[in-house]
Scaffold this motif. Structure first.
Motif, PDB file in Angstrom:
ATOM      1  N   LYS A 165       0.797  -1.351   0.108  1.00 63.44           N
ATOM      2  CA  LYS A 165       0.016   0.017   0.027  1.00 63.44           C
ATOM      3  C   LYS A 165       0.964   1.177  -0.133  1.00 63.44           C
ATOM      4  CE  LYS A 165      -3.745   2.304   2.344  1.00 63.44           C
ATOM      5  NZ  LYS A 165      -4.779   2.215   3.645  1.00 63.44           N
ATOM      6  N   LEU A 166       1.933   1.270   0.664  1.00 62.98           N
ATOM      7  CA  LEU A 166       2.940   2.331   0.806  1.00 62.98           C
ATOM      8  C   LEU A 166       3.550   2.599  -0.513  1.00 62.98           C
ATOM      9  CD1 LEU A 166       4.343   4.567   2.232  1.00 62.98           C
ATOM     10  CD2 LEU A 166       5.895   2.856   3.140  1.00 62.98           C
ATOM     11  N   ALA A 167       3.980   1.327  -1.118  1.00 60.89           N
ATOM     12  CA  ALA A 167       4.800   1.597  -2.595  1.00 60.89           C
ATOM     13  C   ALA A 167       3.757   2.126  -3.612  1.00 60.89           C
ATOM     14  CB  ALA A 167       5.089   0.159  -2.930  1.00 60.89           C
ATOM     15  N   GLU A 168       2.378   1.545  -3.663  1.00 55.54           N
ATOM     16  CA  GLU A 168       1.286   2.305  -4.387  1.00 55.54           C
ATOM     17  C   GLU A 168       1.169   3.917  -4.164  1.00 55.54           C
ATOM     18  OE1 GLU A 168      -1.070   2.657  -7.400  1.00 55.54           O
ATOM     19  OE2 GLU A 168      -0.230   0.670  -6.850  1.00 55.54           O
ATOM     20  N   GLU A 169       1.102   4.103  -2.868  1.00 52.66           N
ATOM     21  CA  GLU A 169       0.862   5.522  -2.656  1.00 52.66           C
ATOM     22  C   GLU A 169       2.171   6.341  -3.138  1.00 52.66           C
ATOM     23  OE1 GLU A 169      -1.435   7.740  -0.770  1.00 52.66           O
ATOM     24  OE2 GLU A 169      -2.557   5.933  -1.640  1.00 52.66           O
ATOM     25  N   ILE A 170       3.310   5.880  -3.090  1.00 52.75           N
ATOM     26  CA  ILE A 170       4.527   6.406  -3.547  1.00 52.75           C
ATOM     27  C   ILE A 170       4.498   6.511  -4.904  1.00 52.75           C
ATOM     28  CG2 ILE A 170       7.005   6.413  -3.963  1.00 52.75           C
ATOM     29  CD1 ILE A 170       7.092   5.461  -1.047  1.00 52.75           C
TER      30      ILE A 170
END
Length: 224
Positions: A165-170
């Motif tokens: 999820k963090l990677a997708e936000e980035i």
């Protein structure tokens, strides 16, 4: 990885990548930018002998003291974040973020991630705005911004414990002309078209963060 792929790897290129990471790791560690084994780094290795000319990523091992140099500091993953060869070492827990940046920025050759007091304070102060803007600083030339009224807008994302999820936000906020993303109360990811450029970008960001925090408190002091 097949036996032929392993045999055709450019070992000299891998050794050079590990040396590059070791040098940068040592420099940034001396500045205290990797507290409590935090942070991670990677560089891209191009191996034309591999199928589809797919690059390999040399990345820091998880949970290592970055102020110490050992033979287990780095390992190799592919662009999916999978281990390139069997090992008991674990890649950084945030490998997926590195591979996402390499996939989205074609000329990216290195990614550095550090946790500092100043980048955490900046992300906390401006996190609700989702960005922080710096204008008319000489240091912006480090990003090849040469206009007299220059500015740069650095995106800030929430600190999700779920790495995908963090990677997708980035991935959602990355802009090719802004080589960095802040994670609220976490740290910053910075990249460039070489390890030298990546280090330059990181140093420039950290300078701007420290300047802004000091200016913030100076203004508060003058108001009292």
């Amino acid at each position: 990885m097949t036996k032929n792929e392993f045999e055709n790897i450019n070992l000299e290129a891998i050794q050079q990548a590990f040396k590059t990471l070791q040098t940068a790791k040592g420099t940034l560690s001396q500045r205290g930018w990797f507290p409590a084994t935090s942070g991670n780094m990677s560089v891209r290795i191009k191996c034309s002998s591999l199928e589809n000319n797919q690059p390999i990523i040399a990345i820091t091992s998880s949970g290592k003291d970055k102020s110490v140099h050992t033979s287990e500091d780095f390992l190799l993953v592919n662009l999916n974040g999978d281990l390139f060869y069997p090992t008991n070492l674990k890649p950084s827990a945030e490998t997926l973020i590195h591979t996402s940046i390499y996939q989205l920025i074609p000329n990216c050759e290195a990614v550095f991630h550090v946790h500092t007091i100043y980048n955490n304070l900046i992300s906390a102060l401006y996190g609700d705005q989702g960005k922080v803007i710096f204008m008319k600083h000489e240091m912006l030339k480090a990003f090849n911004i040469w206009k007299e009224d220059a500015s740069i807008t650095i995106p800030i994302v929430e600190n999700h414990a779920n790495i995908p999820k963090l990677a997708e936000e980035i991935r959602r906020v990355i802009h090719p002309e802004v080589p960095g993303v802040l994670i609220k109360n976490h740290g910053i990811y910075v990249w460039g078209d070489s390890d030298f450029a990546t280090k330059r970008h990181l140093e420039a960001f950290e300078f701007l963060f420290e300047y802004q925090i000091n200016m913030f408190f100076l203004e508060k002091f003058n108001q009292t």
